[in-house]
Write an enzyme that holds these catalytic residues in place. Structure first.
Site, PDB file in Angstrom:
ATOM      1  N   GLN A  51       0.074  54.171  42.263  1.00 19.10           N
ATOM      2  CA  GLN A  51       1.448  55.157  42.144  1.00 19.10           C
ATOM      3  C   GLN A  51       0.451  56.935  41.569  1.00 19.10           C
ATOM      4  O   GLN A  51       1.533  57.570  42.289  1.00 19.10           O
ATOM      5  CB  GLN A  51       2.371  54.449  41.670  1.00 19.10           C
ATOM      6  CG  GLN A  51       2.629  52.964  42.116  1.00 19.10           C
ATOM      7  CD  GLN A  51       3.508  52.007  40.998  1.00 19.10           C
ATOM      8  OE1 GLN A  51       3.842  51.553  40.474  1.00 19.10           O
ATOM      9  NE2 GLN A  51       4.900  52.704  41.910  1.00 19.10           N
ATOM     10  N   LEU A  91       9.008  53.350  41.084  1.00 16.56           N
ATOM     11  CA  LEU A  91       8.925  54.598  40.846  1.00 16.56           C
ATOM     12  C   LEU A  91       7.868  55.341  42.313  1.00 16.56           C
ATOM     13  O   LEU A  91       9.376  56.957  41.601  1.00 16.56           O
ATOM     14  CB  LEU A  91       8.346  54.753  39.605  1.00 16.56           C
ATOM     15  CG  LEU A  91       8.621  54.465  38.241  1.00 16.56           C
ATOM     16  CD1 LEU A  91       7.782  54.412  37.205  1.00 16.56           C
ATOM     17  CD2 LEU A  91      10.173  55.054  38.116  1.00 16.56           C
ATOM     18  N   HIS A 132       5.320  42.648  41.597  1.00 13.17           N
ATOM     19  CA  HIS A 132       5.681  44.009  42.705  1.00 13.17           C
ATOM     20  C   HIS A 132       4.147  45.046  42.479  1.00 13.17           C
ATOM     21  O   HIS A 132       3.965  45.170  43.307  1.00 13.17           O
ATOM     22  CB  HIS A 132       6.677  44.480  41.989  1.00 13.17           C
ATOM     23  CG  HIS A 132       6.990  46.027  42.217  1.00 13.17           C
ATOM     24  ND1 HIS A 132       8.073  46.179  42.877  1.00 13.17           N
ATOM     25  CD2 HIS A 132       6.847  47.038  41.925  1.00 13.17           C
ATOM     26  CE1 HIS A 132       8.008  47.243  43.060  1.00 13.17           C
ATOM     27  NE2 HIS A 132       7.088  47.973  42.657  1.00 13.17           N
ATOM     28  N   HIS A 136       1.097  46.308  45.149  1.00 11.24           N
ATOM     29  CA  HIS A 136       1.049  47.907  44.935  1.00 11.24           C
ATOM     30  C   HIS A 136      -0.718  47.550  45.054  1.00 11.24           C
ATOM     31  O   HIS A 136      -0.936  48.902  45.569  1.00 11.24           O
ATOM     32  CB  HIS A 136       1.084  48.496  43.578  1.00 11.24           C
ATOM     33  CG  HIS A 136       2.773  49.694  43.741  1.00 11.24           C
ATOM     34  ND1 HIS A 136       3.320  49.478  44.847  1.00 11.24           N
ATOM     35  CD2 HIS A 136       3.576  48.912  43.035  1.00 11.24           C
ATOM     36  CE1 HIS A 136       4.412  50.653  44.280  1.00 11.24           C
ATOM     37  NE2 HIS A 136       4.555  49.062  43.415  1.00 11.24           N
TER      38      HIS A 136
HETATM   39 NI    NI Z   1       6.589  50.100  42.349  1.00  4.12          NI
END
Ligand code: NI
Length: 157
Positions: A51, A91, A132, A136
């Site tokens: 991320q 996010l 979660h 990713h």
């Molecule tokens: Ni996430």
């Protein structure tokens, strides 16, 4: 201590299967620190390295600002059980939430920031956060699994 840019859905890095961290170095620890700053700044409860544009297998989770910060490098899911269905956000998908089915219990292992083996158990929200963030690392956003993705009511500015 630095904030990093959080990539949003549509960025290719978020769809990649991340590579393992080779060695837990000062650079890795610096990235983990930056990820914590970035997550706190964004009021998130978890953040995975891809991320912030780093396609390596590590993430952080802190579901309660007063509670423990979990840092997992090269994590592996050891065991899951049960089921929960609840609201989730990310996010990298700002403003939206969706309903996702997850195991209610997760046991996960990996390395900590010193390169030592650690194992954590999570239930409910913590289990959801571990799953979660783990997703990713395989390039999977919750939006792939969610029902009823909708714009969240903006209760906070
Ligand atoms: Ni996430």
């Amino acid at each position: 201590m630095a904030l990093r840019k959080i990539l949003t859905e549509g960025d290719e890095t978020l769809t990649k299967v991340c590579r393992p961290v080779g060695e837990v170095t000062d650079r890795i620890r610096m990235i983990l620190d930056d990820m914590a700053d970035t997550m706190h700044d964004a009021n998130g409860v978890g953040l995975a390295a891809p991320q912030v544009g780093i396609p390596r297998r590590m993430f952080i989770v802190q579901i309660d600002p007063e509670g423990p910060m979990y840092e997992l490098i090269n994590p592996e899911i050891v065991e899951t059980s049960g089921e929960q269905y609840g609201e989730e956000g990310c996010l990298s998908v700002p403003g939206y939430v969706g309903m996702v089915k997850r195991p209610n219990y997760v046991k996960i292992k990996g390395l900590d920031r010193n390169g030592d083996s650690v194992e954590y158990e999570g239930e409910e929200l913590l289990a959801r956060a571990f799953m979660h963030e783990y997703d990713h690392l395989d390039g999977i956003l919750y939006t792939k699994k969610a029902d009823d993705i909708h714009y969240a009511d903006s209760e906070e500015e």
